[in-house]
Write a protein that holds these residues in place. Structure first.
Motif, PDB file in Angstrom:
ATOM      1  N   ASN A  98       0.816  -1.218   0.000  1.00  0.00           N
ATOM      2  CA  ASN A  98       0.000   0.000   0.000  1.00  0.00           C
ATOM      3  C   ASN A  98       0.850   1.268   0.000  1.00  0.00           C
ATOM      4  O   ASN A  98       0.340   2.341   0.299  1.00  0.00           O
ATOM      5  N   ASP A  99       2.134   1.125  -0.342  1.00  0.00           N
ATOM      6  CA  ASP A  99       2.989   2.291  -0.547  1.00  0.00           C
ATOM      7  C   ASP A  99       2.654   2.860  -1.923  1.00  0.00           C
ATOM      8  O   ASP A  99       2.777   2.151  -2.939  1.00  0.00           O
ATOM      9  N   PRO A 100       2.225   4.134  -2.025  1.00  0.00           N
ATOM     10  CA  PRO A 100       1.787   4.664  -3.323  1.00  0.00           C
ATOM     11  C   PRO A 100       2.870   4.651  -4.392  1.00  0.00           C
ATOM     12  O   PRO A 100       2.565   4.482  -5.579  1.00  0.00           O
ATOM     13  N   VAL A 101       4.137   4.828  -4.008  1.00  0.00           N
ATOM     14  CA  VAL A 101       5.224   4.785  -4.996  1.00  0.00           C
ATOM     15  C   VAL A 101       5.389   3.365  -5.521  1.00  0.00           C
ATOM     16  O   VAL A 101       5.534   3.145  -6.729  1.00  0.00           O
ATOM     17  N   VAL A 102       5.345   2.395  -4.624  1.00  0.00           N
ATOM     18  CA  VAL A 102       5.454   0.990  -5.035  1.00  0.00           C
ATOM     19  C   VAL A 102       4.314   0.621  -5.969  1.00  0.00           C
ATOM     20  O   VAL A 102       4.521   0.004  -7.026  1.00  0.00           O
ATOM     21  N   VAL A 103       3.103   0.987  -5.602  1.00  0.00           N
ATOM     22  CA  VAL A 103       1.924   0.648  -6.412  1.00  0.00           C
ATOM     23  C   VAL A 103       2.014   1.298  -7.795  1.00  0.00           C
ATOM     24  O   VAL A 103       1.724   0.665  -8.814  1.00  0.00           O
ATOM     25  N   ALA A 104       2.453   2.567  -7.841  1.00  0.00           N
ATOM     26  CA  ALA A 104       2.579   3.257  -9.132  1.00  0.00           C
ATOM     27  C   ALA A 104       3.597   2.572 -10.031  1.00  0.00           C
ATOM     28  O   ALA A 104       3.351   2.355 -11.229  1.00  0.00           O
ATOM     29  N   HIS A 105       4.755   2.210  -9.471  1.00  0.00           N
ATOM     30  CA  HIS A 105       5.769   1.507 -10.263  1.00  0.00           C
ATOM     31  C   HIS A 105       5.230   0.168 -10.755  1.00  0.00           C
ATOM     32  O   HIS A 105       5.432  -0.207 -11.919  1.00  0.00           O
ATOM     33  N   ALA A 106       4.556  -0.551  -9.863  1.00  0.00           N
ATOM     34  CA  ALA A 106       4.063  -1.873 -10.226  1.00  0.00           C
ATOM     35  C   ALA A 106       3.064  -1.808 -11.367  1.00  0.00           C
ATOM     36  O   ALA A 106       3.083  -2.643 -12.278  1.00  0.00           O
ATOM     37  N   ARG A 107       2.177  -0.827 -11.336  1.00  0.00           N
ATOM     38  CA  ARG A 107       1.168  -0.721 -12.386  1.00  0.00           C
ATOM     39  C   ARG A 107       1.793  -0.430 -13.743  1.00  0.00           C
ATOM     40  O   ARG A 107       1.241  -0.782 -14.782  1.00  0.00           O
ATOM     41  N   MET A 108       2.951   0.207 -13.733  1.00  0.00           N
ATOM     42  CA  MET A 108       3.645   0.479 -14.994  1.00  0.00           C
ATOM     43  C   MET A 108       4.405  -0.734 -15.512  1.00  0.00           C
ATOM     44  O   MET A 108       4.516  -0.937 -16.720  1.00  0.00           O
ATOM     45  N   MET A 109       4.914  -1.567 -14.604  1.00  0.00           N
ATOM     46  CA  MET A 109       5.834  -2.623 -15.030  1.00  0.00           C
ATOM     47  C   MET A 109       5.202  -4.007 -15.132  1.00  0.00           C
ATOM     48  O   MET A 109       5.764  -4.886 -15.770  1.00  0.00           O
ATOM     49  N   LEU A 110       4.021  -4.224 -14.543  1.00  0.00           N
ATOM     50  CA  LEU A 110       3.434  -5.557 -14.529  1.00  0.00           C
ATOM     51  C   LEU A 110       2.427  -5.731 -15.649  1.00  0.00           C
ATOM     52  O   LEU A 110       1.723  -4.796 -16.012  1.00  0.00           O
ATOM     53  N   ASP A 111       2.323  -6.963 -16.165  1.00  0.00           N
ATOM     54  CA  ASP A 111       1.501  -7.190 -17.353  1.00  0.00           C
ATOM     55  C   ASP A 111       0.041  -7.494 -17.045  1.00  0.00           C
ATOM     56  O   ASP A 111      -0.802  -7.455 -17.928  1.00  0.00           O
ATOM     57  N   GLY A 112      -0.286  -7.837 -15.787  1.00  0.00           N
ATOM     58  CA  GLY A 112      -1.670  -8.127 -15.436  1.00  0.00           C
ATOM     59  C   GLY A 112      -2.130  -9.503 -15.844  1.00  0.00           C
ATOM     60  O   GLY A 112      -3.237  -9.927 -15.494  1.00  0.00           O
TER      61      GLY A 112
END
Length: 260
Positions: A98-112
Motif C-alpha cells: 500500500n505504498d503509493p510509490v510501489v503501487v505506481a511503479h508496479a502498475r507500470m511494469m506488470l503485465d496483469g
C-alpha cells in the motif's frame, strides 16, 4: 498524494541495494541507519539474495506456481516475478503493498496476465484473498508460496503479525510454503535504539527489530525446508556471492517452511 519529505521503508531498502528510486529523505534515513548499524547495506543484500534463492528453489525445484509477495518494495533488482518465471514460465505472482510509490511503479511494469499488484494492507487477509480469487489468480487446489521478506519489522506487536501470518497460512492448500525473513538480534539495547530512530525517520512505518525467539514464532507448526530457521545467509547458499557482515549484532533471520 506521495509525501517525498517522509522517508519510506521501501525506498530505504532500494537505496541500500544500490537502486535509484529514492528521495533526499530516504537518503538521509539511510545515512542515519548506517551510522547506527554500519552493516545495514550488506544485510540488505544478503536478505535479497535469500529471497532470490528461495523463489528460484520453490518455482524450479518444488514446482510452485503461485507466489504472494507481501510488502513488495518494487522496483528493485530481480523482482519476484522475474525470478519465478525464469524457473517456472507459468508462475503467477501477486504483489501486495500500500505504498503509493510501489503501487505506481508496479502498475507500470506488470503485465496483469501473470503478475498482479493489489493496493492493500498486507495484514487484511480476508480482503487480500478475496481480491486474489476475484482476479482469478488463486488455484484453490495448488500450493502457494507466501512471502514476508524483511517487512514484518514494520508491523507493531499490537497488530499481532504472528496471528495474521498464521491466519493466511491456515487458508492455503496443503503443501504451501512460507518464505519469511526479519531483522533480528538478541541485543535488546540495539533493538530499541534502531527502532526508535527508524520510527522517527519513517513516520512510524517501522515497528521494531525482534529477537530470534520472536521470529521463530512465525514458523510454529511448519516444517523447515532447505535448512533450519536462522541466519538467511546460510539458507541454501549455492553459488551466490558470499557476503560477510563485519558486525553480526543483528542479522536477517528466517527461512522457508512448508505447511502440513
Amino acid at each position: 498524494m506521495i509525501d517525498v519529505t517522509q522517508a519510506s521503508d521501501a525506498r530505504i531498502y532500494n537505496r541500500l541495494l544500490g537502486g535509484t528510486d529514492h528521495y533526499p529523505a530516504d537518503r538521509e534515513a539511510v545515512r542515519r541507519l548506517l551510522a547506527l548499524a554500519p552493516n545495514a547495506r550488506e544485510l540488505a543484500r544478503i536478505n535479497r539474495q535469500f529471497l532470490v534463492r528461495a523463489v528460484r528453489y520453490l518455482a524450479g525445484n518444488c514446482g510452485i506456481g503461485q507466489f504472494f509477495d507481501h510488502g513488495a518494495g518494487l522496483p528493485t533488482r530481480d523482482n519476484v516475478h522475474q525470478v519465478a518465471q525464469r524457473a517456472n514460465h507459468g508462475a503467477r505472482v501477486v504483489y501486495i503493498d500500500n505504498d503509493p510509490v510501489v503501487v505506481a511503479h508496479a502498475r507500470m511494469m506488470l503485465d496483469g496476465e501473470r503478475t498482479l499488484i493489489l493496493d492493500a494492507d498486507m495484514l487484511d487477509t480476508s480482503d487480500v484473498l478475496a481480491r486474489i480469487r476475484q482476479a482469478g489468480f488463486l488455484d484453490e487446489d495448488a500450493p502457494v508460496a507466501v512471502l514476508f521478506v524483511s517487512v514484518l519489522h514494520c508491523v507493531a506487536d499490537e497488530r499481532d503479525p504472528w496471528r495474521h501470518v498464521r491466519d493466511l497460512i491456515d487458508q492455503l492448500p496443503s503443501g504451501s510454503h512460507l518464505v519469511l525473513s526479519h531483522l533480528a538480534c538478541d541485543d535488546q539495547a540495539l533493538r530499541e535504539q534502531t527502532g526508535e530512530v527508524m520510527r522517527r525517520l519513517t513516520g512510524r512505518q517501522w515497528a521494531r527489530v525482534r529477537s530470534f525467539a520472536e521470529v521463530d514464532r512465525f514458523f510454529e507448526g511448519l516444517q523447515p525446508v532447505g535448512g533450519p530457521i536462522g541466519d538467511v545467509a546460510a539458507w541454501r547458499p549455492g553459488t551466490d556471492l558470499k557476503l560477510q557482515l563485519a558486525d553480526r549484532t543483528w542479522i536477517a533471520y528466517g527461512g522457508v517452511a512448508c505447511t502440513p
